[in-house]
Design a protein around this motif. Structure first.
Motif, short mmCIF file in Angstrom:
data_model
loop_
_atom_site.label_atom_id
_atom_site.label_comp_id
_atom_site.label_asym_id
_atom_site.label_seq_id
_atom_site.Cartn_x
_atom_site.Cartn_y
_atom_site.Cartn_z
N ALA A 19 -30.89 -19.66 31.45
CA ALA A 19 -29.36 -19.07 31.97
C ALA A 19 -29.26 -17.99 31.01
CB ALA A 19 -28.72 -20.37 31.93
N ALA A 20 -29.42 -18.12 29.81
CA ALA A 20 -28.67 -17.12 28.68
C ALA A 20 -29.38 -15.82 28.86
CB ALA A 20 -28.98 -17.82 27.19
N GLN A 21 -30.79 -15.93 29.08
CA GLN A 21 -31.74 -14.73 29.02
C GLN A 21 -31.27 -14.10 30.60
OE1 GLN A 21 -35.97 -15.80 29.12
NE2 GLN A 21 -35.55 -17.02 27.26
N SER A 22 -31.10 -14.76 31.42
CA SER A 22 -30.63 -13.96 32.92
C SER A 22 -29.12 -13.35 32.72
CB SER A 22 -30.52 -14.96 33.88
OG SER A 22 -30.12 -14.60 35.14
N LEU A 23 -28.03 -13.99 31.98
CA LEU A 23 -26.80 -13.52 32.04
C LEU A 23 -26.95 -12.16 31.03
CD1 LEU A 23 -25.20 -16.99 31.66
CD2 LEU A 23 -24.68 -15.21 33.28
N ILE A 24 -27.90 -12.44 29.88
CA ILE A 24 -27.76 -11.10 28.95
C ILE A 24 -28.29 -10.02 29.64
CG2 ILE A 24 -28.96 -10.26 26.79
CD1 ILE A 24 -28.64 -13.24 25.76
N ALA A 25 -29.27 -10.42 30.57
CA ALA A 25 -30.19 -8.90 31.28
C ALA A 25 -29.22 -8.55 32.15
CB ALA A 25 -31.31 -9.63 31.87
N GLN A 26 -28.30 -9.19 32.91
CA GLN A 26 -27.53 -8.73 33.63
C GLN A 26 -26.08 -7.88 33.28
OE1 GLN A 26 -26.68 -11.39 37.41
NE2 GLN A 26 -27.43 -12.84 35.92
N ILE A 27 -25.85 -8.33 31.88
CA ILE A 27 -24.61 -7.98 31.17
C ILE A 27 -24.97 -6.71 30.54
CG2 ILE A 27 -22.62 -8.62 29.90
CD1 ILE A 27 -22.68 -11.32 31.42
N PRO A 43 -20.22 -13.23 39.54
CA PRO A 43 -20.86 -12.17 40.12
C PRO A 43 -22.35 -12.32 39.51
CG PRO A 43 -19.44 -11.25 38.63
CD PRO A 43 -18.96 -12.91 38.95
N TRP A 44 -22.59 -13.07 38.29
CA TRP A 44 -23.70 -13.18 37.54
C TRP A 44 -24.52 -14.47 37.87
CZ3 TRP A 44 -19.13 -12.03 34.75
CH2 TRP A 44 -18.93 -10.74 34.83
N GLY A 45 -24.29 -15.13 39.24
CA GLY A 45 -24.98 -16.34 39.47
C GLY A 45 -24.56 -17.59 39.05
N ARG A 46 -25.10 -18.65 39.56
CA ARG A 46 -25.21 -20.32 39.33
C ARG A 46 -26.35 -20.43 38.63
NH1 ARG A 46 -20.82 -22.68 42.35
NH2 ARG A 46 -21.47 -24.41 41.34
N HIS A 47 -26.10 -21.30 37.59
CA HIS A 47 -27.29 -21.41 36.51
C HIS A 47 -27.31 -22.96 36.09
CE1 HIS A 47 -27.95 -17.12 35.75
NE2 HIS A 47 -26.56 -17.09 35.99
N PRO A 48 -28.35 -23.59 36.46
CA PRO A 48 -28.67 -24.86 36.05
C PRO A 48 -28.75 -24.94 34.47
CG PRO A 48 -30.53 -24.28 36.83
CD PRO A 48 -29.64 -23.10 37.22
N LEU A 49 -27.88 -26.12 33.84
CA LEU A 49 -27.89 -26.14 32.35
C LEU A 49 -28.34 -27.85 32.07
CD1 LEU A 49 -24.17 -24.63 31.57
CD2 LEU A 49 -26.44 -23.53 31.72
N GLY A 50 -29.22 -28.14 32.92
CA GLY A 50 -29.48 -29.52 32.65
C GLY A 50 -30.31 -29.93 31.40
N ALA A 72 -15.80 -19.74 32.01
CA ALA A 72 -16.37 -20.62 33.30
C ALA A 72 -17.26 -21.64 32.70
CB ALA A 72 -17.44 -19.72 34.07
N ALA A 73 -17.93 -21.32 31.34
CA ALA A 73 -18.56 -22.46 30.71
C ALA A 73 -17.78 -23.34 29.91
CB ALA A 73 -19.70 -21.92 29.57
N LYS A 74 -16.61 -23.61 29.80
CA LYS A 74 -15.48 -24.29 29.29
C LYS A 74 -16.18 -24.55 27.69
CE LYS A 74 -14.62 -26.83 33.26
NZ LYS A 74 -13.31 -25.77 33.56
#
Length: 214
Positions: A72-80, A57-64, A98-100
């Motif tokens: 990605a971390a900033q987006s997830l923290i803001a949502q949670i 529910p918090w989206g797909r985030h590239p980790l390249g 999910a991140a293993k």
């Protein structure tokens, strides 16, 4: 703020060499191998072997690359961030799965390290037990978070804890005048927010402004 182990191992020696004082605001519930929820997110993203994280529910985030991981971390923290504490912890566990990623257990100080920091002449301030957004809690729970965090720290350092820092600390959003009144009624000498600015003798004692190190 918070009680990270590098407060003792890195910051304290630097401050001591410069002859500077500091207050370290400690969330008591994370001592002895605990972990702040936001660090659970950051470390999940940082340590993931994946090139893309599907966080449901918090989206797909590239980790390249590291820039992508930071975003990605900033987006997830803001949502949670503003979920209720139990749901927030569940979200962190879901992201880590999910991140293993395997998460560290040595980011925060131990109780012994808090005593050592206090023994070096630095002040220990209260920062609740589990760093909740006070405005999102029932008043009785918020009041207990404030008082219990203080009691636990006073038992650790065997000394009075006189200062408080509001978790997250944005006035009117993360805490309200109800929480200011709680802190004053519980007998703290003063409290700090994360509102940027300089505090003076005319400043409101239970909502002091600060400039943050970052």
């Amino acid at each position: 703020d918070d009680g990270y182990a590098d407060n003792l191992t890195v910051a304290a020696p630097l401050l001591s060499r410069k002859g500077m004082c500091a207050t370290f605001f400690v969330a008591s519930g994370y001592l002895d191998a605990g972990r702040m929820w936001n660090d659970g997110i950051i470390e999940s993203v940082r340590r993931s072997p994946l090139t893309e994280l599907d966080a449901g529910p918090w989206g797909r985030h590239p980790l390249g690359d590291w820039t992508a991981r930071g975003l990605a971390a900033q987006s997830l923290i803001a949502q949670i961030k503003y979920l209720e504490p139990e749901l927030r912890e569940q979200a962190v566990a879901r992201v880590a799965h999910a991140a293993k990623a395997s998460l560290p257990d040595d980011l925060m100080m131990s109780r012994a390290q808090v005593r050592q920091l206090h023994g070096k002449g630095f002040e220990i301030g209260a920062h609740t037990v589990s760093h909740p957004i006070l405005a999102a809690l029932p008043d009785c729970v918020a009041s207990e978070q404030i008082s219990a965090g203080r009691r636990e720290l006073e038992a650790i350092i065997d000394s009075r804890v006189s200062l408080f820092a509001y978790p997250n600390g944005k006035p009117g959003r993360d805490y309200t005048q109800r929480h200011v009144a709680m802190v004053e009624e519980q007998g703290f000498d003063a409290a700090v927010s994360t509102a940027w600015g300089a505090s003076a003798s005319v400043s409101e004692r239970y909502q002091l402004r600060r400039f943050t190190p970052w």
